[in-house]
Design an enzyme around this catalytic site. Sequence first.
Site, PDB file in Angstrom:
ATOM      1  CE1 TYR A  39      87.183 -70.494 -61.177  1.00 29.81           C
ATOM      2  CE2 TYR A  39      86.482 -68.673 -62.584  1.00 29.81           C
ATOM      3  CZ  TYR A  39      87.488 -69.381 -61.934  1.00 29.81           C
ATOM      4  OH  TYR A  39      88.800 -68.968 -62.035  1.00 29.81           O
ATOM      5  CE  LYS A  94      99.509 -98.807 -57.875  1.00 31.82           C
ATOM      6  NZ  LYS A  94     100.261-100.044 -57.671  1.00 31.82           N
TER       7      LYS A  94
END
Length: 756
Positions: A39, A94
Amino acid sequence: MTEQLRQAALDFHEFPIPGKIEVTPTKSLATQRDLALAYSPGVAEPCLEIEKDPAASYKYTARGNLVAVISNGTAVLGLGNIGALAGKPVMEGKGVLFKKFAGINVFDIEVNEHDPDKLVDIIASLEPTFGGVNLEDIKAPECFYIEQKLRERMNIPVFHDDQHGTAIISAAAIINSLRIVGKKIEDVRLVASGAGAASIACLNLLLSLGMKRENITVCDSKGVVYKGRDDKMDQTKKEYAIEDNGWRKLADAIPNADIFLGCSAAGALTQDMVKSMAAHPIILALANPNPEITPPEAKAVRPDAIVCTGRSDYPNQVNNVLCFPFIFRGALDVGATTINEEMKRAAVYAIADLALEEQNEVVTSAYGGEGATFGADYVIPRPFDPRLIVRIAPAVAKAAMESGVATRPIQNWDAYVEKLTQFVYKTSLFMRPIFSQAKSAKQRIILAEGEENKALHATQEVISMGLANPILIGRRSVIEEKIKKLGLRLTAGVDFEIVDNEDNPRYEECWKHYYELTKRKGITPAIAKRVVRSNTTVLASTLLSLGYADALVCGLFGSYGKHLASIRDIIGLKDGVKTAAALNSLVLPTGNVFLTDTHVNSNPTAEELAEITLMAAEEIHRFGIEPAVALLSHSNFGSSDSLGAPKMREVLQIVKERNPHLMIDGEMRGDLAMNEAHRKELMPDSPLKGSANLLVFPDLSASRISYSLLRGTTTAITVGPILMGMNKSAHILNPGASVRRIINMIAYAAVKAQQE
């Protein structure tokens, strides 16, 4: 669905954590420095690189392996318009399939929007996030418009799986069915029941494969689609409207049809209709959960029919999972800007051609040991076939490159295919140097249990991969019958050699040799004759000793100790070696680790452990890995003088004297062996750097417990056990060994034989 199954499904989705997916970091976040890189401030650097070159997003972010599964919930499975939120479990499912079958990460996105143009705007705005978009469960005819508009606006693949996934698998089934019945696609007549997204996509794809539009008749809930009909006619239906010939119902159109394509409702096709179809009819009854007609119903009136459904409890399941993960895999890997017709056709033929090949052992195991060969009950591959990814993804990627939509072309196809195998076989990368070396000079490898199904499947793969020349021990009649039953493409005397233990032309030579080696161990000529005929490990070892083979692999039934006793009696130890030992490797997500001694010595002395350590280090070098050895104990660096700690300190001294260049330290606990930071706190000047990759245990109990725990509580895949110290390359597996482990061991046995 029964109440019991319903509750099981709910529990599956609720426990132990709600849902089926999560996000897992791919980078370490263990220190302040890690956070600074992941970060602020470090993250600014890749941001600036992407600002300069948007293509850098594929280098510095997960975008290139990230697909959006997007739905508005208007046509969910067989549930209809249940809304975006209610369809979320399907979209998560899925995503799981993408990950399991092709290693593709997924964000499922459920959008509460029915206006097609607004939905297009929403999805198009997400392009910076993803490498591809899978549209799911969006009703027709809006789905056609939405996909088309997105394809026009977006520079990443957009694929409505309900249309094209079904179309690709159906087309592959039709191609192969036509091969079986001897008909040509340009000559056959097709009648479709249903004019929704899947049906129209199937017809469009079949046209691109050579079917003639004038040979297609479409029926919907209002009957035959013909020119001049006004009721429920949209533009997609009008494209397939036939001249008005008086047909109004499916029953009018079906007589003499070669193919029935059903994407409609249960019971739509009757037995009387099937009777009226042309010779050798091809029936795709794809309605879910219940087909337009069941295979038993169709076969009862037309035994010559080939029948496909969407259900797993019948042969020839048309299942979208056969294609969508692998189409996206190929498209993502070349940075395709779209999924075009060329890529779809490539997928069709890749799937169809795979069904012509012999059965894979993974598929056979998944279906209860049931083999299958190309024919009326096996026209398309099964969903668990691990070869799907290495057939479809490269075919799609090549088609993308040849059709000009690839932005990151693949340069080395062999390396790419090998990379794809890692999604199926987790040991693939680890075994790569062994496979390459085995292929360079094929060795004769005896499989002692040649009648075992797993041995036969392994033989098929070994021959296909060019790893070795297998020699199978077993009854010729049994082996040949099993080859036929399993649907393998093996011919004795051509692909491999059989040594029939009941009719062995070298029988006399073998038993006499065995007798000479063991006559001072209580073996008489009569016993030798009987044992050589009945004990396949003894026969294999004798043939190896006589020079009729280069290496052997055994252990698919029976105990390790009994196999070892036979090998030790006949093959013997290598000159200068005082003890045999076993080495196992575990392929972990965090890296590979070897453990010894995992099978042979219950409480080895320091001298024996030193010898075992040096042998293990030599074996590790064959994998192209530099050994980093940790001698394990309950104590750290002299903190205790009890149990095995003094022995392990003595091992360290002996090993250092014999090989001063080996990176080794001890004694130490297991956590220190795997964590350099913790190790440095106790021993800052330890010569062992990084994580140890060879763990040497003080006794068999410790090694077996550790090995079992690692295997049982992680996703570790094992290679081995490798038998060390023998005069020739001989290795003992265990009855639970998978076909892949047998293949790995055959390759390793071959390499060891080459080098010794």
